[in-house]
Design a protein around this motif. Sequence first.
Motif, PDB file in Angstrom:
ATOM      1  N   LYS A 350       3.393  40.436  12.699  1.00  0.00           N
ATOM      2  CA  LYS A 350       3.062  40.766  11.313  1.00  0.00           C
ATOM      3  C   LYS A 350       3.703  42.071  10.861  1.00  0.00           C
ATOM      4  O   LYS A 350       3.386  42.590   9.802  1.00  0.00           O
ATOM      5  CB  LYS A 350       1.544  40.842  11.137  1.00  0.00           C
ATOM      6  CG  LYS A 350       0.850  39.506  11.341  1.00  0.00           C
ATOM      7  CD  LYS A 350      -0.615  39.608  11.006  1.00  0.00           C
ATOM      8  CE  LYS A 350      -1.305  38.254  11.145  1.00  0.00           C
ATOM      9  NZ  LYS A 350      -2.740  38.317  10.800  1.00  0.00           N
ATOM     10  N   THR A 351       4.590  42.616  11.694  1.00  0.00           N
ATOM     11  CA  THR A 351       5.262  43.859  11.338  1.00  0.00           C
ATOM     12  C   THR A 351       6.770  43.669  11.448  1.00  0.00           C
ATOM     13  O   THR A 351       7.259  42.708  12.020  1.00  0.00           O
ATOM     14  CB  THR A 351       4.823  45.009  12.256  1.00  0.00           C
ATOM     15  OG1 THR A 351       5.158  44.686  13.606  1.00  0.00           O
ATOM     16  CG2 THR A 351       3.327  45.246  12.147  1.00  0.00           C
ATOM     17  N   GLY A 352       7.504  44.630  10.893  1.00  0.00           N
ATOM     18  CA  GLY A 352       8.960  44.605  10.957  1.00  0.00           C
ATOM     19  C   GLY A 352       9.506  45.918  11.463  1.00  0.00           C
ATOM     20  O   GLY A 352       8.753  46.807  11.888  1.00  0.00           O
ATOM     21  N   PRO A 387       4.852  45.129   6.383  1.00  0.00           N
ATOM     22  CA  PRO A 387       5.740  44.673   5.317  1.00  0.00           C
ATOM     23  C   PRO A 387       5.536  45.497   4.046  1.00  0.00           C
ATOM     24  O   PRO A 387       4.415  45.809   3.663  1.00  0.00           O
ATOM     25  CB  PRO A 387       5.306  43.214   5.105  1.00  0.00           C
ATOM     26  CG  PRO A 387       4.755  42.801   6.430  1.00  0.00           C
ATOM     27  CD  PRO A 387       4.083  44.022   6.980  1.00  0.00           C
ATOM     28  N   THR A 389       7.861  48.369   1.065  1.00  0.00           N
ATOM     29  CA  THR A 389       9.060  49.097   0.673  1.00  0.00           C
ATOM     30  C   THR A 389       8.973  50.542   1.156  1.00  0.00           C
ATOM     31  O   THR A 389       7.948  51.201   0.947  1.00  0.00           O
ATOM     32  CB  THR A 389       9.237  49.069  -0.863  1.00  0.00           C
ATOM     33  OG1 THR A 389       9.297  47.702  -1.290  1.00  0.00           O
ATOM     34  CG2 THR A 389      10.516  49.770  -1.268  1.00  0.00           C
ATOM     35  N   VAL A 410      13.381  47.394   2.086  1.00  0.00           N
ATOM     36  CA  VAL A 410      12.357  46.345   2.180  1.00  0.00           C
ATOM     37  C   VAL A 410      12.197  45.897   3.631  1.00  0.00           C
ATOM     38  O   VAL A 410      13.168  45.509   4.283  1.00  0.00           O
ATOM     39  CB  VAL A 410      12.712  45.136   1.287  1.00  0.00           C
ATOM     40  CG1 VAL A 410      11.667  44.031   1.440  1.00  0.00           C
ATOM     41  CG2 VAL A 410      12.819  45.573  -0.171  1.00  0.00           C
ATOM     42  N   VAL A 411      10.967  45.961   4.119  1.00  0.00           N
ATOM     43  CA  VAL A 411      10.648  45.518   5.475  1.00  0.00           C
ATOM     44  C   VAL A 411       9.876  44.210   5.391  1.00  0.00           C
ATOM     45  O   VAL A 411       8.906  44.097   4.640  1.00  0.00           O
ATOM     46  CB  VAL A 411       9.808  46.577   6.221  1.00  0.00           C
ATOM     47  CG1 VAL A 411       9.321  46.034   7.564  1.00  0.00           C
ATOM     48  CG2 VAL A 411      10.621  47.845   6.422  1.00  0.00           C
ATOM     49  N   LYS A 412      10.321  43.217   6.171  1.00  0.00           N
ATOM     50  CA  LYS A 412       9.654  41.920   6.230  1.00  0.00           C
ATOM     51  C   LYS A 412       9.119  41.683   7.639  1.00  0.00           C
ATOM     52  O   LYS A 412       9.699  42.150   8.616  1.00  0.00           O
ATOM     53  CB  LYS A 412      10.621  40.802   5.838  1.00  0.00           C
ATOM     54  CG  LYS A 412      11.142  40.904   4.408  1.00  0.00           C
ATOM     55  CD  LYS A 412      12.090  39.754   4.088  1.00  0.00           C
ATOM     56  CE  LYS A 412      12.602  39.855   2.656  1.00  0.00           C
ATOM     57  NZ  LYS A 412      13.535  38.744   2.320  1.00  0.00           N
ATOM     58  N   ALA A 413       8.017  40.950   7.714  1.00  0.00           N
ATOM     59  CA  ALA A 413       7.396  40.666   9.007  1.00  0.00           C
ATOM     60  C   ALA A 413       8.353  39.905   9.908  1.00  0.00           C
ATOM     61  O   ALA A 413       8.980  38.929   9.496  1.00  0.00           O
ATOM     62  CB  ALA A 413       6.114  39.860   8.812  1.00  0.00           C
ATOM     63  N   GLU A 415      11.216  40.828  11.077  1.00  0.00           N
ATOM     64  CA  GLU A 415      12.647  41.036  10.835  1.00  0.00           C
ATOM     65  C   GLU A 415      13.011  42.507  10.999  1.00  0.00           C
ATOM     66  O   GLU A 415      12.183  43.399  10.821  1.00  0.00           O
ATOM     67  CB  GLU A 415      13.033  40.575   9.423  1.00  0.00           C
ATOM     68  CG  GLU A 415      12.823  39.089   9.179  1.00  0.00           C
ATOM     69  CD  GLU A 415      13.288  38.658   7.791  1.00  0.00           C
ATOM     70  OE1 GLU A 415      13.969  39.475   7.117  1.00  0.00           O
ATOM     71  OE2 GLU A 415      12.964  37.528   7.392  1.00  0.00           O
ATOM     72  N   THR A 417      15.383  45.345   9.382  1.00  0.00           N
ATOM     73  CA  THR A 417      16.187  45.711   8.222  1.00  0.00           C
ATOM     74  C   THR A 417      17.194  46.775   8.651  1.00  0.00           C
ATOM     75  O   THR A 417      16.809  47.819   9.182  1.00  0.00           O
ATOM     76  CB  THR A 417      15.305  46.271   7.093  1.00  0.00           C
ATOM     77  OG1 THR A 417      14.355  45.269   6.714  1.00  0.00           O
ATOM     78  CG2 THR A 417      16.138  46.652   5.881  1.00  0.00           C
TER      79      THR A 417
END
Length: 427
Positions: A350-352, A387, A389, A410-413, A415, A417
């Motif tokens: 659930k984190t990036g 997740p 900005t 932008v951080v996505k779960a 992934e 960046t």
Amino acid sequence: MATPKLIDVSKLNEAMTIYDKTLRTLPYATLKDVAAILHLNLMDLQGKHVRINERRHAGGTQSYKVGKDFSMVEKLLTFEPSAIEPKDVVCITKENSQVYNDNELLVIGGTPVSNITKRHPLETRVAFTLVRNHAEDVVYAMFHAERDEESKSPDGAFDGFFTKADMLMASGDINAARGNFSVSGEFKMPESDTDYAAYENLVEWIGGTHTFLRSSIGGTPQLLCANTVLLAARAALRNKLRMQEYPSMQRMIELLREDAMCPSLIVDTHEALGRGSRLILQKRGNMDLAFNTQAAARFCQIRDIYEDPNEWQFWLQSGYDTRINDWHEKVFCTNEQKNEGLDLAGDYCKTGAVSVTIIGDDGKGLWNIQGKAAKRASGQYINGLAPGTYTVEFADVEGKTKPSDIASVVVKAGEVTTKEAAYTPAG
């Protein structure tokens, strides 16, 4: 609507043996294990239970002589009730039997699964997972949750231990005048080799609590705190002792007992406490976690109630509540800090992360996420970001002009960046 089928929760572990033994799952938290680590009392409770704390007023003993104007104790006894009552919680999922293809699993009892049987191919396993994930949700919410009947998150399912302490503060039952509350400040990692603050503040805070709380009279003193407090205190102790290596945690606790005049102190920590500087010093066994197992056994249901016969609803209903048994200064003390809960339930990420490649810095450039202390070099990562900005900032390098901040990263779960930046010659 079809009649709901009830699952016997106690048989779910046994039922798992029908699946191939090559299946593996990540470790998970259970209420029993965490209760043992933190010395919590688990209660199987139907309805409400109220404990009455009796308070005695002493100090009335005095000398006697004829004609003396004696002082009198106006009220010898007072009472403070502490209640616990499990509140209803539910965990629901809707699964479609056709979303699992033959490449994902599926052999049950040695027989390949068919998706066209109109029966969920993982009925028992989904039910087992529902119970397990529900238990993890409770574990990681048990200190931080605040009951909110409109909430769709574990954080609103019931009132956790920290929330109960905050309620007692709001009502005036916990305050500095009573001696069961004391300001500590934040426990930060040392900023220099002469920074001893985190360890000295912890010694001072524990040492300033009531003498009976620090003694073995009436029970063993227990400090509940997150790892962040212990790591900061140990790093500060290393500076204080001028050691090349970090002292062991056991050595730090031994010195803490001596320096704070708390010889029987037990320090307990767990990921469920989260991250932050919240402290609770109490007599061990002062916290109860109650749950309604009858509700769990009765309401773990599977329902095929949707128009699509491939859709199934899995429903678990139970009840939970927490209690601080006694908050008298002789058995309890807390501080003003707040902890942030950690999202550790389940196996999904659930984190990036963010990684920045830097050029032109002669290997000296550093970057960090705005508002976070950790700095990284070119190509390194900052992990565990929720997740959202963020803004990337850069450190000064002598003889170079640093890059401008990179906003709106932008951080996505699940992934990473990646960004690039360049230092340029100054002038």
